[in-house]
Design a protein around this motif. Structure first.
Motif, PDB file in Angstrom:
ATOM      1  N   LEU A  32       0.815  -1.215   0.000  1.00 58.86           N
ATOM      2  CA  LEU A  32       0.000   0.000   0.000  1.00 58.86           C
ATOM      3  C   LEU A  32       0.849   1.267   0.000  1.00 58.86           C
ATOM      4  O   LEU A  32       0.510   2.254  -0.670  1.00 58.86           O
ATOM      5  N   THR A  33       1.967   1.256   0.752  1.00 59.09           N
ATOM      6  CA  THR A  33       2.712   2.498   0.975  1.00 59.09           C
ATOM      7  C   THR A  33       4.144   2.481   0.455  1.00 59.09           C
ATOM      8  O   THR A  33       4.738   3.538   0.275  1.00 59.09           O
ATOM      9  N   HIS A  34       4.723   1.283   0.276  1.00 57.73           N
ATOM     10  CA  HIS A  34       6.144   1.155  -0.109  1.00 57.73           C
ATOM     11  C   HIS A  34       7.038   1.981   0.822  1.00 57.73           C
ATOM     12  O   HIS A  34       7.991   2.625   0.391  1.00 57.73           O
ATOM     13  N   SER A  35       6.727   1.932   2.112  1.00 57.37           N
ATOM     14  CA  SER A  35       7.447   2.735   3.103  1.00 57.37           C
ATOM     15  C   SER A  35       8.022   1.843   4.199  1.00 57.37           C
ATOM     16  O   SER A  35       7.267   1.144   4.893  1.00 57.37           O
ATOM     17  N   ALA A  36       9.350   1.852   4.360  1.00 61.06           N
ATOM     18  CA  ALA A  36       9.978   1.121   5.463  1.00 61.06           C
ATOM     19  C   ALA A  36       9.553   1.714   6.806  1.00 61.06           C
ATOM     20  O   ALA A  36       9.428   1.001   7.805  1.00 61.06           O
ATOM     21  N   PHE A  37       9.306   3.023   6.821  1.00 59.26           N
ATOM     22  CA  PHE A  37       8.878   3.677   8.052  1.00 59.26           C
ATOM     23  C   PHE A  37       7.537   3.130   8.519  1.00 59.26           C
ATOM     24  O   PHE A  37       7.322   2.908   9.711  1.00 59.26           O
ATOM     25  N   ASP A  38       6.611   2.875   7.596  1.00 59.03           N
ATOM     26  CA  ASP A  38       5.310   2.322   7.968  1.00 59.03           C
ATOM     27  C   ASP A  38       5.437   0.904   8.521  1.00 59.03           C
ATOM     28  O   ASP A  38       4.653   0.491   9.388  1.00 59.03           O
ATOM     29  N   LEU A  39       6.417   0.144   8.037  1.00 58.14           N
ATOM     30  CA  LEU A  39       6.665  -1.173   8.622  1.00 58.14           C
ATOM     31  C   LEU A  39       7.081  -1.027  10.081  1.00 58.14           C
ATOM     32  O   LEU A  39       6.710  -1.841  10.932  1.00 58.14           O
ATOM     33  N   GLY A  40       7.868   0.001  10.366  1.00 55.74           N
ATOM     34  CA  GLY A  40       8.243   0.270  11.756  1.00 55.74           C
ATOM     35  C   GLY A  40       7.058   0.696  12.598  1.00 55.74           C
ATOM     36  O   GLY A  40       6.966   0.335  13.779  1.00 55.74           O
ATOM     37  N   ILE A  41       6.135   1.447  12.006  1.00 57.49           N
ATOM     38  CA  ILE A  41       4.942   1.882  12.736  1.00 57.49           C
ATOM     39  C   ILE A  41       4.102   0.684  13.165  1.00 57.49           C
ATOM     40  O   ILE A  41       3.499   0.683  14.250  1.00 57.49           O
ATOM     41  N   VAL A  42       4.059  -0.359  12.335  1.00 58.09           N
ATOM     42  CA  VAL A  42       3.316  -1.570  12.705  1.00 58.09           C
ATOM     43  C   VAL A  42       3.853  -2.124  14.022  1.00 58.09           C
ATOM     44  O   VAL A  42       3.093  -2.506  14.920  1.00 58.09           O
ATOM     45  N   GLY A  43       5.180  -2.183  14.143  1.00 56.50           N
ATOM     46  CA  GLY A  43       5.767  -2.641  15.392  1.00 56.50           C
ATOM     47  C   GLY A  43       5.454  -1.725  16.559  1.00 56.50           C
ATOM     48  O   GLY A  43       5.165  -2.186  17.672  1.00 56.50           O
ATOM     49  N   LEU A  44       5.468  -0.423  16.322  1.00 56.79           N
ATOM     50  CA  LEU A  44       5.214   0.536  17.393  1.00 56.79           C
ATOM     51  C   LEU A  44       3.795   0.422  17.934  1.00 56.79           C
ATOM     52  O   LEU A  44       3.588   0.417  19.150  1.00 56.79           O
ATOM     53  N   VAL A  45       2.815   0.322  17.038  1.00 56.95           N
ATOM     54  CA  VAL A  45       1.427   0.267  17.504  1.00 56.95           C
ATOM     55  C   VAL A  45       1.108  -1.065  18.182  1.00 56.95           C
ATOM     56  O   VAL A  45       0.153  -1.149  18.968  1.00 56.95           O
ATOM     57  N   GLN A  46       1.896  -2.108  17.915  1.00 55.63           N
ATOM     58  CA  GLN A  46       1.744  -3.348  18.669  1.00 55.63           C
ATOM     59  C   GLN A  46       2.302  -3.210  20.078  1.00 55.63           C
ATOM     60  O   GLN A  46       1.792  -3.812  21.024  1.00 55.63           O
ATOM     61  N   PHE A  47       3.353  -2.419  20.203  1.00 49.70           N
ATOM     62  CA  PHE A  47       4.037  -2.286  21.493  1.00 49.70           C
ATOM     63  C   PHE A  47       3.296  -1.374  22.464  1.00 49.70           C
ATOM     64  O   PHE A  47       3.278  -1.627  23.672  1.00 49.70           O
ATOM     65  N   ILE A  48       2.669  -0.323  21.969  1.00 50.48           N
ATOM     66  CA  ILE A  48       2.042   0.678  22.839  1.00 50.48           C
ATOM     67  C   ILE A  48       1.039   0.063  23.828  1.00 50.48           C
ATOM     68  O   ILE A  48       1.070   0.395  25.021  1.00 50.48           O
ATOM     69  N   PRO A  49       0.135  -0.857  23.407  1.00 48.32           N
ATOM     70  CA  PRO A  49      -0.783  -1.448  24.394  1.00 48.32           C
ATOM     71  C   PRO A  49      -0.053  -2.194  25.513  1.00 48.32           C
ATOM     72  O   PRO A  49      -0.478  -2.138  26.672  1.00 48.32           O
ATOM     73  N   SER A  50       1.042  -2.898  25.177  1.00 52.30           N
ATOM     74  CA  SER A  50       1.799  -3.613  26.210  1.00 52.30           C
ATOM     75  C   SER A  50       2.370  -2.647  27.236  1.00 52.30           C
ATOM     76  O   SER A  50       2.361  -2.919  28.440  1.00 52.30           O
ATOM     77  N   LEU A  51       2.854  -1.513  26.768  1.00 57.48           N
ATOM     78  CA  LEU A  51       3.428  -0.520  27.672  1.00 57.48           C
ATOM     79  C   LEU A  51       2.361   0.084  28.564  1.00 57.48           C
ATOM     80  O   LEU A  51       2.556   0.249  29.776  1.00 57.48           O
ATOM     81  N   ILE A  52       1.209   0.405  27.990  1.00 51.89           N
ATOM     82  CA  ILE A  52       0.136   1.045  28.761  1.00 51.89           C
ATOM     83  C   ILE A  52      -0.478   0.089  29.779  1.00 51.89           C
ATOM     84  O   ILE A  52      -0.798   0.468  30.909  1.00 51.89           O
TER      85      ILE A  52
END
Length: 423
Positions: free
Chosen positions: A54-74
């Motif tokens: 959809l985006t051809h963005s390596a940064f968006d692949l990193g965002i996938v990891g970030l949004v998975q991590f945020i619930p664990s932290l909270i």
């Protein structure tokens, strides 16, 4: 073996002698772990490929990891408190159902054509919330199902389930993706539901009653909720073991960039991405089977540090490789080394932690692991966006080696740990 009574309770001498395959609860736990992990790994492949297409963005692949991590932290302190105050089987079962519903939403969105970048991120947050509860709860549940003498072998056996699933899941997900992402997500829904059913069949051992389902749950207090973090801080070796994994994998998280390698560097497509995803698990599975049959002996602390160093070297080799077979081999070695570190770390932390606190300690440990995995994916995506995919992987591998040397100096007691079975 012939003298072992079939009515032995966990913790008795006869039960300590029984092979893992004779523990029904462990077999159900093992199968539930396989189903859940296959489902998750299939989703990871589909989400990663779908986002990159959809985006051809390596940064968006990193965002996938970030949004998975945020619930664990909270949710970290809430998760630990729940796992120690309620039936861990039920907590894990309900968490799997949440993940199943998220998979169903991804499938429906793919079929309906309304699944865009933002919707994927939102659903991944829900998946992360489900994993925030299921992963530490499952980790805390296992010791209550097994005699302490069998725990290191049970951890290795459980890890073999995870690694077997991580081999099968990405490969199957890559092949199924040819028929469309909805097929992958629907299959994940079925497997998450199966996991929930299997967990509901686990019988609670009499002596583990306080761990699996406390008779009189107590109310939450600040001291109780934060007790897991306080305990870890009071044990330098435990803190060192957990943080070593966090920082090493945080820097060496090359797997987030596998879609970039599969599409732009190795030119293997979705099927190749599935195989690359499976390669670390293949090495880890071989090592887990070996460790289950031949547990580590003396000087396990030193062995763990060597394994993390090998992980860093393998990451560097993968980053430099332009050969698909060499890349697979490097990832297999990376996975095998990570398995040695994980078995030592998990067994050490569980054996050093009182059962009544395992849920809270496992929740904090899960955040450290989530930091190393999901936040590591974000770090890799961000670094790749700045410097490119190959430099990002190389920086991570070199950083892992630096962490190993630093942690040996900071936590000498961890380096000097001898045998797990004697603790």
């Amino acid at each position: 073996m012939s003298s072992t009574s079939t009515t032995s309770l966990p913790g008795q001498a006869g039960d300590d002698q029984r092979p893992l395959r004779h523990h029904t609860s462990f077999k159900l736990f093992w199968c539930a772990s396989v189903a859940s992990t296959i489902a998750l790994q299939m989703q990871i492949v589909a989400v990663g490929w779908q986002i990159y297409q959809l985006t051809h963005s390596a940064f968006d692949l990193g965002i996938v990891g970030l949004v998975q991590f945020i619930p664990s932290l909270i949710l970290v302190f809430v998760v630990g408190h729940v796992a120690d105050r309620h039936d861990r089987r039920n907590v894990a079962r309900l968490s799997s159902l949440v993940e199943a519903l998220a998979a169903a939403a991804l499938a429906l969105g793919s079929l309906g054509g309304w699944l865009n970048r933002e919707m994927i991120f939102a659903i991944v947050v829900v998946i992360g919330a489900g994993r925030a509860f299921s992963k530490p709860t499952m980790s805390a549940l296992l010791p209550s199902l097994m005699p302490p003498a069998l725990l290191p072998r049970a951890v290795a056996g459980s890890a073999s389930a995870t690694q077997f699933a991580i081999i099968i899941g990405p490969a199957v997900g890559g092949f199924l993706y040819v028929a469309g992402p909805a097929v992958v997500y629907a299959s994940s829904f079925v497997l998450f539901t199966l996991c929930s059913v299997l967990l509901s069949l686990i019988k609670r051992a009499p002596q583990a009653a306080s761990a699996a389902a406390p008779a009189k749950p107590t109310g939450a207090s600040l001291s109780s909720v934060f007790a897991g973090l306080s305990y870890i801080r009071s044990k330098p070796a435990v803190f060192g073991a957990i943080s070593l994994d966090m920082f090493a994998v945080l820097l060496g998280g090359a797997t987030a960039l596998l879609p970039v390698y599969a599409n732009d560097i190795l030119h293997t497509g979705a099927v190749g991405l599935g195989l690359l995803r499976s390669a670390p698990a293949a090495g880890a599975l071989l090592m887990a089977v070996l460790l289950a049959r031949r547990p580590l002996g003396a000087r396990v602390g030193r062995t763990m540090f060597i394994a993390v160093a090998v992980f860093g070297v393998a990451t560097i080799v993968f980053g430099l490789s332009r050969s698909f077979p060499l890349s697979l081999l490097a990832l297999m070695i990376l996975g095998g080394a990570d398995m040695i570190s994980m078995v030592v770390r998990s067994s050490f932390v569980q054996l050093e932690t009182p059962d009544a606190m395992r849920g809270r300690v496992s929740a904090v440990n899960s955040v450290f692991i989530g930091t190393s995995n999901q936040l590591g994916e974000f770090e890799s995506g961000l670094t790749a966006a700045w410097f490119g995919a190959v430099p990002a992987v190389l920086i991570g591998g070199i950083g892992t080696l630096v962490i190993v040397l630093l942690w040996i100096r900071l936590f000498p007691s961890l380096y000097q740990v001898d045998r797990l079975s004697s603790r």
